[in-house]
Scaffold this motif. Sequence first.
Motif, PDB file in Angstrom:
ATOM      1  N   SER A   1       0.710  -1.223  -0.332  1.00 34.54           N
ATOM      2  CA  SER A   1       0.015   0.147  -0.079  1.00 34.54           C
ATOM      3  C   SER A   1       0.620   1.166   0.165  1.00 34.54           C
ATOM      4  CB  SER A   1      -0.695  -0.364   1.166  1.00 34.54           C
ATOM      5  OG  SER A   1      -0.741  -0.310   2.597  1.00 34.54           O
ATOM      6  N   ASN A   2       2.103   1.109   0.648  1.00 33.58           N
ATOM      7  CA  ASN A   2       2.872   2.225   0.659  1.00 33.58           C
ATOM      8  C   ASN A   2       3.349   2.577  -0.106  1.00 33.58           C
ATOM      9  OD1 ASN A   2       3.589   3.616   3.413  1.00 33.58           O
ATOM     10  ND2 ASN A   2       2.687   1.810   3.790  1.00 33.58           N
TER      11      ASN A   2
ATOM     12  N   LEU B   1      -2.994   4.633   3.647  1.00 37.00           N
ATOM     13  CA  LEU B   1      -3.997   3.340   4.632  1.00 37.00           C
ATOM     14  C   LEU B   1      -5.290   3.346   3.747  1.00 37.00           C
ATOM     15  CD1 LEU B   1      -4.866   3.012   7.112  1.00 37.00           C
ATOM     16  CD2 LEU B   1      -5.456   5.274   7.673  1.00 37.00           C
ATOM     17  N   ALA B   2      -5.793   3.902   3.143  1.00 37.00           N
ATOM     18  CA  ALA B   2      -7.179   3.391   2.294  1.00 37.00           C
ATOM     19  C   ALA B   2      -6.860   2.650   1.413  1.00 37.00           C
ATOM     20  CB  ALA B   2      -7.510   5.277   1.603  1.00 37.00           C
ATOM     21  N   ILE B   3      -5.764   2.045   1.131  1.00 28.33           N
ATOM     22  CA  ILE B   3      -5.309   1.187   0.037  1.00 28.33           C
ATOM     23  C   ILE B   3      -4.971  -0.348   0.850  1.00 28.33           C
ATOM     24  CG2 ILE B   3      -3.426   0.113  -1.630  1.00 28.33           C
ATOM     25  CD1 ILE B   3      -3.381   3.066  -2.100  1.00 28.33           C
TER      26      ILE B   3
ATOM     27  N   ASP C   1      -6.259  -5.573   2.942  1.00 29.33           N
ATOM     28  CA  ASP C   1      -6.522  -6.406   4.393  1.00 29.33           C
ATOM     29  C   ASP C   1      -7.757  -7.313   4.422  1.00 29.33           C
ATOM     30  OD1 ASP C   1      -3.886  -5.707   5.785  1.00 29.33           O
ATOM     31  OD2 ASP C   1      -4.965  -3.667   6.281  1.00 29.33           O
ATOM     32  N   GLN C   2      -8.876  -6.291   4.007  1.00 31.40           N
ATOM     33  CA  GLN C   2      -9.879  -7.254   3.879  1.00 31.40           C
ATOM     34  C   GLN C   2     -10.460  -8.176   2.814  1.00 31.40           C
ATOM     35  OE1 GLN C   2     -13.506  -4.821   1.469  1.00 31.40           O
ATOM     36  NE2 GLN C   2     -14.831  -5.858   3.445  1.00 31.40           N
ATOM     37  N   ALA C   3      -8.640  -7.945   1.726  1.00 30.09           N
ATOM     38  CA  ALA C   3      -9.395  -9.256   0.424  1.00 30.09           C
ATOM     39  C   ALA C   3      -8.322 -10.413   1.303  1.00 30.09           C
ATOM     40  CB  ALA C   3      -8.733  -9.012  -0.362  1.00 30.09           C
ATOM     41  N   TYR C   4      -7.212  -9.549   1.987  1.00 28.00           N
ATOM     42  CA  TYR C   4      -6.128 -11.441   2.859  1.00 28.00           C
ATOM     43  C   TYR C   4      -7.804 -12.311   3.414  1.00 28.00           C
ATOM     44  CZ  TYR C   4      -2.586  -8.935   0.473  1.00 28.00           C
ATOM     45  OH  TYR C   4      -1.344  -8.614  -0.689  1.00 28.00           O
TER      46      TYR C   4
END
Length: 271
Positions: free
Chosen positions: A51-52, A62-64, A69-72
């Motif tokens: 994401s960074n 943070l948004a990415i 995290d949700q996908a993982y």
Amino acid sequence: MQALTGTNDFWHSLKSEAQRIADNEPLLASYIHACILTHHNFESSLSFILSNKVADDVMPALAIREVFDQAYLLQPEIVDAAIADIEAVFDRDAAVNDYLTPLLYFKGFQAVQVHRMAHYLWKEGRHQLALFLQSRNSETFGVDMHPAARVGKGVMFDHATGIVVGETALIEDNVSLLQSVTLGGTGNESGDRHPKIRQGVLVGAGAKILGNLEIGRGSKVGAGSVVLSDVPPHTTVVGVPAKVVGRPCCRRPCDSMRQNVLEDNGMLDQS
């Protein structure tokens, strides 16, 4: 180093490597802590790093990261594929002596993981966000992969700069591609129009594979080749246009990374 048996074993090994680096190289200590040592598992570390990398002035990391995290969480097989990719790099790249190096520094590995997220979003119908990640992947890593393209696990993009993968392309498990490879179409036709790369294949630097064709299991495409027709399994092709010159010296060229197609001359009569 032997292949590890699970996510937890892999994570513990990765943290041990990270701690050694933090102890031995003070200038990298804060970076290593931020990327590895402050996280409680591999997927948290991976989402932070990626994401960074792909964030910009408008879309914050943070948004990415929340999307990653949700996908993982929902599809842990994406994390398993990332581990398989790291192990593939470790096994195939003579310049790599640990698992941490591809995770932190290799844009080929990182580009594949960003693509996995774009592909997940594409399948979920979130096409615009998937295309955003494709764009950032291209800008950040120099790798342009349509979000709909399918990619297996144990995939290595070596050096990676200039790799292009079209919408209907397929890269199966255990494939190695080098820099400037194109898996493209032959015009503006619609439908299934991009190559299918089967397991165990090695595609050399600068090769162009064009059209809805198949590179058979365990085959080798020589550097700089232009492939316009199917390649049978366990076959070596090279040239413009590519022609059969022999058979690979091993069953899975993706592992050996031996790009010298002259080694395969005289192998045509061997099974």
